[in-house]
Design a protein around this motif. Structure first.
Motif, PDB file in Angstrom:
ATOM      1  N   ILE A 163      29.472  22.614 -38.035  1.00 49.89           N
ATOM      2  CA  ILE A 163      29.492  23.319 -39.315  1.00 49.89           C
ATOM      3  C   ILE A 163      30.936  23.565 -39.696  1.00 49.89           C
ATOM      4  N   GLN A 164      31.356  23.062 -40.847  1.00 50.83           N
ATOM      5  CA  GLN A 164      32.733  23.267 -41.271  1.00 50.83           C
ATOM      6  C   GLN A 164      32.933  24.700 -41.715  1.00 50.83           C
ATOM      7  N   VAL A 165      34.050  25.318 -41.255  1.00 49.92           N
ATOM      8  CA  VAL A 165      34.354  26.692 -41.641  1.00 49.92           C
ATOM      9  C   VAL A 165      35.737  26.823 -42.279  1.00 49.92           C
ATOM     10  N   CYS A 166      36.531  25.760 -42.224  1.00 49.66           N
ATOM     11  CA  CYS A 166      37.887  25.837 -42.781  1.00 49.66           C
ATOM     12  C   CYS A 166      38.360  24.436 -43.154  1.00 49.66           C
ATOM     13  N   GLU A 167      39.205  24.381 -44.192  1.00 50.96           N
ATOM     14  CA  GLU A 167      39.745  23.096 -44.646  1.00 50.96           C
ATOM     15  C   GLU A 167      41.135  22.844 -44.078  1.00 50.96           C
ATOM     16  N   ARG A 168      41.980  23.876 -44.076  1.00 54.01           N
ATOM     17  CA  ARG A 168      43.333  23.756 -43.546  1.00 54.01           C
ATOM     18  C   ARG A 168      43.612  24.925 -42.612  1.00 54.01           C
ATOM     19  N   PRO A 169      43.532  24.713 -41.314  1.00 52.59           N
ATOM     20  CA  PRO A 169      43.262  23.444 -40.645  1.00 52.59           C
ATOM     21  C   PRO A 169      41.784  23.060 -40.749  1.00 52.59           C
ATOM     22  N   LEU A 170      41.495  21.786 -40.605  1.00 55.83           N
ATOM     23  CA  LEU A 170      40.114  21.318 -40.626  1.00 55.83           C
ATOM     24  C   LEU A 170      39.435  21.774 -39.339  1.00 55.83           C
ATOM     25  N   MET A 171      38.467  22.684 -39.483  1.00 59.65           N
ATOM     26  CA  MET A 171      37.845  23.276 -38.299  1.00 59.65           C
ATOM     27  C   MET A 171      36.329  23.313 -38.449  1.00 59.65           C
ATOM     28  N   PHE A 172      35.655  22.958 -37.357  1.00 59.72           N
ATOM     29  CA  PHE A 172      34.198  22.985 -37.293  1.00 59.72           C
ATOM     30  C   PHE A 172      33.760  23.905 -36.154  1.00 59.72           C
ATOM     31  N   LEU A 173      32.587  24.506 -36.307  1.00 59.53           N
ATOM     32  CA  LEU A 173      32.001  25.333 -35.258  1.00 59.53           C
ATOM     33  C   LEU A 173      30.605  24.829 -34.922  1.00 59.53           C
ATOM     34  N   LEU A 174      30.236  24.974 -33.657  1.00 58.95           N
ATOM     35  CA  LEU A 174      28.884  24.667 -33.200  1.00 58.95           C
ATOM     36  C   LEU A 174      28.149  25.972 -32.934  1.00 58.95           C
ATOM     37  N   ASP A 175      27.027  26.193 -33.618  1.00 57.77           N
ATOM     38  CA  ASP A 175      26.193  27.355 -33.329  1.00 57.77           C
ATOM     39  C   ASP A 175      25.314  27.020 -32.122  1.00 57.77           C
ATOM     40  N   THR A 176      25.000  28.017 -31.315  1.00 59.86           N
ATOM     41  CA  THR A 176      24.197  27.788 -30.105  1.00 59.86           C
ATOM     42  C   THR A 176      23.159  28.893 -29.954  1.00 59.86           C
ATOM     43  N   PRO A 177      22.086  28.644 -29.195  1.00 64.11           N
ATOM     44  CA  PRO A 177      21.103  29.703 -28.936  1.00 64.11           C
ATOM     45  C   PRO A 177      21.665  30.751 -27.985  1.00 64.11           C
ATOM     46  N   GLY A 178      21.192  31.986 -28.121  1.00 66.70           N
ATOM     47  CA  GLY A 178      21.607  33.041 -27.204  1.00 66.70           C
ATOM     48  C   GLY A 178      21.105  32.779 -25.803  1.00 66.70           C
ATOM     49  N   VAL A 179      21.968  32.980 -24.824  1.00 70.27           N
ATOM     50  CA  VAL A 179      21.616  32.722 -23.429  1.00 70.27           C
ATOM     51  C   VAL A 179      21.875  33.976 -22.600  1.00 70.27           C
ATOM     52  N   LEU A 180      20.848  34.443 -21.911  1.00 69.72           N
ATOM     53  CA  LEU A 180      20.966  35.618 -21.047  1.00 69.72           C
ATOM     54  C   LEU A 180      21.330  35.218 -19.630  1.00 69.72           C
ATOM     55  N   ALA A 181      21.842  36.172 -18.875  1.00 67.81           N
ATOM     56  CA  ALA A 181      22.121  35.944 -17.458  1.00 67.81           C
ATOM     57  C   ALA A 181      20.800  35.715 -16.719  1.00 67.81           C
ATOM     58  N   PRO A 182      20.814  34.978 -15.605  1.00 65.62           N
ATOM     59  CA  PRO A 182      19.569  34.698 -14.875  1.00 65.62           C
ATOM     60  C   PRO A 182      18.927  35.943 -14.274  1.00 65.62           C
ATOM     61  N   ARG A 183      19.704  37.009 -14.132  1.00 64.34           N
ATOM     62  CA  ARG A 183      19.152  38.231 -13.544  1.00 64.34           C
ATOM     63  C   ARG A 183      19.785  39.456 -14.208  1.00 64.34           C
ATOM     64  N   ILE A 184      18.939  40.366 -14.677  1.00 68.58           N
ATOM     65  CA  ILE A 184      19.415  41.621 -15.246  1.00 68.58           C
ATOM     66  C   ILE A 184      19.560  42.611 -14.105  1.00 68.58           C
ATOM     67  N   ALA A 185      20.737  43.194 -13.964  1.00 66.50           N
ATOM     68  CA  ALA A 185      21.067  43.960 -12.762  1.00 66.50           C
ATOM     69  C   ALA A 185      20.193  45.187 -12.558  1.00 66.50           C
ATOM     70  N   SER A 186      19.757  45.846 -13.631  1.00 69.56           N
ATOM     71  CA  SER A 186      18.989  47.076 -13.477  1.00 69.56           C
ATOM     72  C   SER A 186      18.116  47.294 -14.697  1.00 69.56           C
ATOM     73  N   VAL A 187      17.132  48.188 -14.549  1.00 72.76           N
ATOM     74  CA  VAL A 187      16.260  48.516 -15.671  1.00 72.76           C
ATOM     75  C   VAL A 187      17.054  49.175 -16.791  1.00 72.76           C
ATOM     76  N   GLU A 188      18.001  50.044 -16.423  1.00 73.28           N
ATOM     77  CA  GLU A 188      18.789  50.725 -17.453  1.00 73.28           C
ATOM     78  C   GLU A 188      19.642  49.734 -18.239  1.00 73.28           C
ATOM     79  N   MET A 189      20.207  48.738 -17.567  1.00 71.29           N
ATOM     80  CA  MET A 189      20.951  47.703 -18.280  1.00 71.29           C
ATOM     81  C   MET A 189      20.020  46.950 -19.226  1.00 71.29           C
TER      82      MET A 189
END
Length: 224
Positions: A163-189
């Motif tokens: 996805i282009q976000v700027c012309e000068r400099p010519l810059m593109f970004l890739l959007d990605t899905p949210g990724v969680l850690a494989p283990r949540i350390a605690s219930v409160e977290m």
């Protein structure tokens, strides 16, 4: 009504709970694994990008970072963006100049002859990755949104095209899905992550989330 009564009692100066009852809750049930497919797709796209932009929710500075990002995507220059700060001024954003500076001062692997810049935007679910991309497009290109946004996690399902976000400099970004850690350390977290919209409310329980929010606000005497 019961939850509202608790809030009013706290504001009136009644004794607050010293701790929140966490027993019997299973945090693993709230989070759908660690979303390994999305992380693998990000790794396979690394050769296409010059820099990593990690979007982080400023309200949860310790709970909201996924350590796997640094472990698996740490080969590229890395920018940490604190999002959802009420005092942030879009006019003063320095994301694109910072990315450009990092890329120009680092080795670009086989992309050395390319005149354009490409960064991958990563983060846990619902921290505002797509919103940041759309904001940069409005700021630098005066164009409308290019990616879907929403208040619930899981809007972005896969690594998207550039996805282009700027012309000068010519810059593109890739959007990605949210990724969680494989283990949540605690219930409160897990509760802190859930309050910030990382998972759907009904998986944790709306009443549990509201109760924990009121407990936290009372504990810090935030009655506004």
């Amino acid at each position: 009504m019961r939850l509202a009564s608790r809030a009013l009692c706290g504001a009136a100066g009644a004794a607050w709970r010293d701790s929140f009852p966490l027993g019997g809750r299973d945090v693993a049930r709230w989070f759908p694994g660690h979303m390994a497919k999305g992380l693998r797709k990000m790794q396979s796209s690394l050769k296409l990008v010059d820099c990593i932009i990690e979007v982080h929710d400023a309200r949860i500075p310790l709970s909201g970072r996924n350590p796997l990002f640094q472990e698996t995507l740490g080969l590229k220059p890395h920018v940490l963006v604190l999002n959802k700060m009420d005092l942030a001024d879009l006019k003063e954003q320095q994301v694109i100049p910072m990315v450009r500076g990092l890329v120009e001062s680092s080795y670009r692997y086989h992309r050395g002859e390319s005149l354009e810049y490409c960064a991958m935007v990563i983060g846990i679910p619902n921290v505002g990755k797509s919103s940041l991309i759309n904001a940069l497009r409005r700021q630098h290109l005066r164009r409308g949104k290019a990616t879907r946004v929403g208040g619930e996690p899981g809007i972005t399902r896969a690594v998207m095209s550039r996805i282009q976000v700027c012309e000068r400099p010519l810059m593109f970004l890739l959007d990605t899905p949210g990724v969680l850690a494989p283990r949540i350390a605690s219930v409160e977290m897990g509760l802190k992550l859930a309050l910030c919209g990382t998972v759907l409310d009904h998986l944790v329980g709306e009443e549990t989330l509201a109760d924990y929010l009121l407990y936290t606000l009372n504990r810090h005497q935030l009655f506004g």
